[in-house]
Scaffold this motif. Structure first.
Motif, mmCIF file in Angstrom:
data_model
loop_
_atom_site.group_PDB
_atom_site.id
_atom_site.type_symbol
_atom_site.label_atom_id
_atom_site.label_comp_id
_atom_site.label_asym_id
_atom_site.label_seq_id
_atom_site.Cartn_x
_atom_site.Cartn_y
_atom_site.Cartn_z
ATOM 1 N N UNK A 11 0.779 -1.228 0.000
ATOM 2 C CA UNK A 11 0.000 0.000 0.000
ATOM 3 C C UNK A 11 0.809 1.275 0.000
ATOM 4 N N UNK A 12 2.095 1.209 -0.357
ATOM 5 C CA UNK A 12 2.933 2.408 -0.288
ATOM 6 C C UNK A 12 3.711 2.619 -1.579
ATOM 7 N N UNK A 13 3.932 3.883 -1.903
ATOM 8 C CA UNK A 13 4.854 4.258 -2.953
ATOM 9 C C UNK A 13 6.188 4.541 -2.280
ATOM 10 N N UNK A 14 7.252 4.109 -2.885
ATOM 11 C CA UNK A 14 8.575 4.256 -2.283
ATOM 12 C C UNK A 14 9.177 5.608 -2.669
ATOM 13 N N UNK A 15 9.252 6.527 -1.702
ATOM 14 C CA UNK A 15 9.808 7.850 -1.994
ATOM 15 C C UNK A 15 11.320 7.793 -2.183
ATOM 16 N N UNK A 16 11.995 6.891 -1.474
ATOM 17 C CA UNK A 16 13.436 6.692 -1.639
ATOM 18 C C UNK A 16 13.700 5.188 -1.710
ATOM 19 N N UNK A 54 8.969 -6.417 9.082
ATOM 20 C CA UNK A 54 7.562 -6.506 9.431
ATOM 21 C C UNK A 54 6.700 -7.003 8.295
ATOM 22 N N UNK A 55 5.409 -7.171 8.586
ATOM 23 C CA UNK A 55 4.499 -7.802 7.629
ATOM 24 C C UNK A 55 4.149 -6.937 6.413
ATOM 25 N N UNK A 56 4.404 -5.645 6.445
ATOM 26 C CA UNK A 56 4.069 -4.796 5.298
ATOM 27 C C UNK A 56 5.142 -4.815 4.218
ATOM 28 N N UNK A 57 6.330 -5.319 4.553
ATOM 29 C CA UNK A 57 7.427 -5.385 3.586
ATOM 30 C C UNK A 57 7.434 -6.767 2.954
ATOM 31 N N UNK A 58 7.347 -6.796 1.636
ATOM 32 C CA UNK A 58 7.283 -8.061 0.890
ATOM 33 C C UNK A 58 8.580 -8.231 0.083
ATOM 34 N N UNK A 59 9.252 -9.350 0.278
ATOM 35 C CA UNK A 59 10.455 -9.681 -0.477
ATOM 36 C C UNK A 59 10.166 -10.946 -1.276
ATOM 37 N N UNK A 60 10.266 -10.829 -2.603
ATOM 38 C CA UNK A 60 9.999 -11.960 -3.494
ATOM 39 C C UNK A 60 11.274 -12.352 -4.222
#
Length: 64
Positions: A11-16, A54-60
């Motif tokens: 749910x986030x856009x990565x500013x950096x 944490x659970x909001x960070x997804x690494x594939x």
């Protein structure tokens, strides 16, 4: 054989995106990376263990 990872935050856009990538993979040392604003992709020569942010960070794993 190299391993490519895609890292995103729900749910986030990565500013950096590259600072975000450094937080997930603090061992990154100049490996190639690219971002589309919603995720960042990095390729390592060997498999890596990402930091648990944490659970909001997804690494594939994209390729192994």
């Amino acid at each position: 054989m190299s391993t490519t990872y895609r890292v995103s935050m729900s749910g986030a856009t990565l500013s950096d995106p590259y600072a975000f990538l450094q937080a997930v993979f603090p061992q990154r040392d100049g490996e190639p990376a690219s971002s589309d604003g919603a995720s960042v992709t990095v390729t390592f020569d060997t498999p890596q263990t990402p930091a648990d942010l944490g659970p909001l960070v997804k690494v594939e794993v994209v390729t192994a």
